[in-house]
Design a protein around this motif. Structure first.
Motif, PDB file in Angstrom:
ATOM      1  N   ALA A 189       0.837  -1.208   0.000  1.00  0.00           N
ATOM      2  CA  ALA A 189       0.000   0.000   0.000  1.00  0.00           C
ATOM      3  C   ALA A 189       0.872   1.259   0.000  1.00  0.00           C
ATOM      4  N   GLU A 190       1.935   1.241   0.783  1.00  0.00           N
ATOM      5  CA  GLU A 190       2.841   2.398   0.808  1.00  0.00           C
ATOM      6  C   GLU A 190       3.535   2.572  -0.537  1.00  0.00           C
ATOM      7  N   PHE A 191       3.934   1.467  -1.150  1.00  0.00           N
ATOM      8  CA  PHE A 191       4.608   1.545  -2.435  1.00  0.00           C
ATOM      9  C   PHE A 191       3.746   2.262  -3.470  1.00  0.00           C
ATOM     10  N   VAL A 192       2.474   1.892  -3.575  1.00  0.00           N
ATOM     11  CA  VAL A 192       1.629   2.549  -4.589  1.00  0.00           C
ATOM     12  C   VAL A 192       1.352   4.008  -4.223  1.00  0.00           C
ATOM     13  N   GLU A 193       1.414   4.345  -2.938  1.00  0.00           N
ATOM     14  CA  GLU A 193       1.301   5.749  -2.541  1.00  0.00           C
ATOM     15  C   GLU A 193       2.557   6.525  -2.947  1.00  0.00           C
ATOM     16  N   PHE A 194       3.723   5.904  -2.784  1.00  0.00           N
ATOM     17  CA  PHE A 194       4.994   6.551  -3.099  1.00  0.00           C
ATOM     18  C   PHE A 194       5.193   6.717  -4.605  1.00  0.00           C
ATOM     19  N   PHE A 195       4.573   5.837  -5.393  1.00  0.00           N
ATOM     20  CA  PHE A 195       4.785   5.827  -6.839  1.00  0.00           C
ATOM     21  C   PHE A 195       3.451   5.968  -7.567  1.00  0.00           C
ATOM     22  N   PRO A 196       2.943   7.194  -7.652  1.00  0.00           N
ATOM     23  CA  PRO A 196       1.685   7.419  -8.359  1.00  0.00           C
ATOM     24  C   PRO A 196       1.782   6.912  -9.799  1.00  0.00           C
ATOM     25  N   GLY A 197       0.715   6.301 -10.234  1.00  0.00           N
ATOM     26  CA  GLY A 197       0.689   5.712 -11.570  1.00  0.00           C
ATOM     27  C   GLY A 197       0.738   4.202 -11.517  1.00  0.00           C
ATOM     28  N   VAL A 198       1.334   3.652 -10.457  1.00  0.00           N
ATOM     29  CA  VAL A 198       1.335   2.203 -10.267  1.00  0.00           C
ATOM     30  C   VAL A 198       0.107   1.857  -9.450  1.00  0.00           C
ATOM     31  N   THR A 199      -0.673   0.901  -9.938  1.00  0.00           N
ATOM     32  CA  THR A 199      -1.856   0.479  -9.188  1.00  0.00           C
ATOM     33  C   THR A 199      -1.522  -0.711  -8.300  1.00  0.00           C
ATOM     34  N   ILE A 200      -2.349  -0.895  -7.307  1.00  0.00           N
ATOM     35  CA  ILE A 200      -2.165  -2.050  -6.420  1.00  0.00           C
ATOM     36  C   ILE A 200      -2.295  -3.348  -7.209  1.00  0.00           C
ATOM     37  N   GLU A 201      -3.165  -3.338  -8.224  1.00  0.00           N
ATOM     38  CA  GLU A 201      -3.356  -4.529  -9.056  1.00  0.00           C
ATOM     39  C   GLU A 201      -2.082  -4.854  -9.838  1.00  0.00           C
ATOM     40  N   GLN A 202      -1.428  -3.807 -10.374  1.00  0.00           N
ATOM     41  CA  GLN A 202      -0.173  -4.032 -11.102  1.00  0.00           C
ATOM     42  C   GLN A 202       0.889  -4.604 -10.170  1.00  0.00           C
ATOM     43  N   ALA A 203       1.003  -4.029  -8.993  1.00  0.00           N
ATOM     44  CA  ALA A 203       2.009  -4.498  -8.040  1.00  0.00           C
ATOM     45  C   ALA A 203       1.736  -5.950  -7.643  1.00  0.00           C
ATOM     46  N   ARG A 204       0.478  -6.284  -7.425  1.00  0.00           N
ATOM     47  CA  ARG A 204       0.128  -7.671  -7.074  1.00  0.00           C
ATOM     48  C   ARG A 204       0.414  -8.612  -8.238  1.00  0.00           C
ATOM     49  N   GLU A 205       0.137  -8.171  -9.455  1.00  0.00           N
ATOM     50  CA  GLU A 205       0.406  -9.000 -10.633  1.00  0.00           C
ATOM     51  C   GLU A 205       1.905  -9.273 -10.760  1.00  0.00           C
ATOM     52  N   VAL A 206       2.726  -8.265 -10.537  1.00  0.00           N
ATOM     53  CA  VAL A 206       4.179  -8.446 -10.600  1.00  0.00           C
ATOM     54  C   VAL A 206       4.638  -9.439  -9.534  1.00  0.00           C
ATOM     55  N   LEU A 207       4.137  -9.302  -8.328  1.00  0.00           N
ATOM     56  CA  LEU A 207       4.520 -10.238  -7.261  1.00  0.00           C
ATOM     57  C   LEU A 207       4.036 -11.643  -7.569  1.00  0.00           C
ATOM     58  N   GLY A 208       2.828 -11.755  -8.091  1.00  0.00           N
ATOM     59  CA  GLY A 208       2.293 -13.064  -8.459  1.00  0.00           C
ATOM     60  C   GLY A 208       3.106 -13.708  -9.568  1.00  0.00           C
ATOM     61  N   HIS A 209       3.499 -12.905 -10.533  1.00  0.00           N
ATOM     62  CA  HIS A 209       4.308 -13.417 -11.644  1.00  0.00           C
ATOM     63  C   HIS A 209       5.649 -13.937 -11.126  1.00  0.00           C
ATOM     64  N   ALA A 210       6.268 -13.170 -10.257  1.00  0.00           N
ATOM     65  CA  ALA A 210       7.550 -13.596  -9.680  1.00  0.00           C
ATOM     66  C   ALA A 210       7.375 -14.872  -8.864  1.00  0.00           C
ATOM     67  N   ALA A 211       6.295 -14.957  -8.103  1.00  0.00           N
ATOM     68  CA  ALA A 211       6.047 -16.152  -7.284  1.00  0.00           C
ATOM     69  C   ALA A 211       5.818 -17.372  -8.175  1.00  0.00           C
ATOM     70  N   ARG A 212       5.046 -17.204  -9.241  1.00  0.00           N
ATOM     71  CA  ARG A 212       4.795 -18.334 -10.148  1.00  0.00           C
ATOM     72  C   ARG A 212       6.084 -18.803 -10.797  1.00  0.00           C
ATOM     73  N   SER A 213       6.943 -17.876 -11.152  1.00  0.00           N
ATOM     74  CA  SER A 213       8.194 -18.270 -11.808  1.00  0.00           C
ATOM     75  C   SER A 213       9.096 -19.045 -10.855  1.00  0.00           C
ATOM     76  N   THR A 214       9.120 -18.649  -9.597  1.00  0.00           N
ATOM     77  CA  THR A 214       9.964 -19.384  -8.647  1.00  0.00           C
ATOM     78  C   THR A 214       9.349 -20.740  -8.325  1.00  0.00           C
ATOM     79  N   ALA A 215       8.031 -20.825  -8.308  1.00  0.00           N
ATOM     80  CA  ALA A 215       7.372 -22.107  -8.064  1.00  0.00           C
ATOM     81  C   ALA A 215       7.675 -23.073  -9.205  1.00  0.00           C
ATOM     82  N   MET A 216       7.737 -22.562 -10.441  1.00  0.00           N
ATOM     83  CA  MET A 216       8.058 -23.409 -11.596  1.00  0.00           C
ATOM     84  C   MET A 216       9.478 -23.922 -11.501  1.00  0.00           C
ATOM     85  N   ASP A 217      10.382 -23.121 -10.967  1.00  0.00           N
ATOM     86  CA  ASP A 217      11.783 -23.539 -10.829  1.00  0.00           C
ATOM     87  C   ASP A 217      11.927 -24.703  -9.853  1.00  0.00           C
ATOM     88  N   GLN A 218      11.051 -24.783  -8.879  1.00  0.00           N
ATOM     89  CA  GLN A 218      11.143 -25.829  -7.866  1.00  0.00           C
ATOM     90  C   GLN A 218      10.371 -27.075  -8.245  1.00  0.00           C
TER      91      GLN A 218
END
Length: 79
Positions: free
Chosen positions: A49-78
């Motif tokens: 929540a603080e990150f999207v406040e600090f960086f106007p233009g980034v939505t919480i949905e975008q930030a969650r999508e990026v984190l989800g994408h990173a999590a999925r990629s690491t899960a595939m590696d394992q």
């Protein structure tokens, strides 16, 4: 141990890259804010929540999508 499924940001709809912008870094779509800024801020203890406040233009949905994408990629590696 080699990575079989490297993280491919091109598959993440929340980000984009333009070689003419921000030195070609992956940025949040529609902004000039590098994806790396999210991970750096989280490492420093900033909440999502603080990150999207600090960086106007980034939505919480975008930030969650990026984190989800990173999590999925690491899960595939394992798998």
């Amino acid at each position: 141990m080699p990575i079989n499924n490297p993280l491919t940001w091109a598959d993440c709809p929340a980000v984009e890259r333009n070689p003419q912008c921000v030195s070609g870094a992956w940025v949040f779509r529609g902004t000039r804010i590098p994806v790396a800024a999210l991970f750096q801020n989280l490492e420093d203890g900033v909440s999502l929540a603080e990150f999207v406040e600090f960086f106007p233009g980034v939505t919480i949905e975008q930030a969650r999508e990026v984190l989800g994408h990173a999590a999925r990629s690491t899960a595939m590696d394992q798998a």
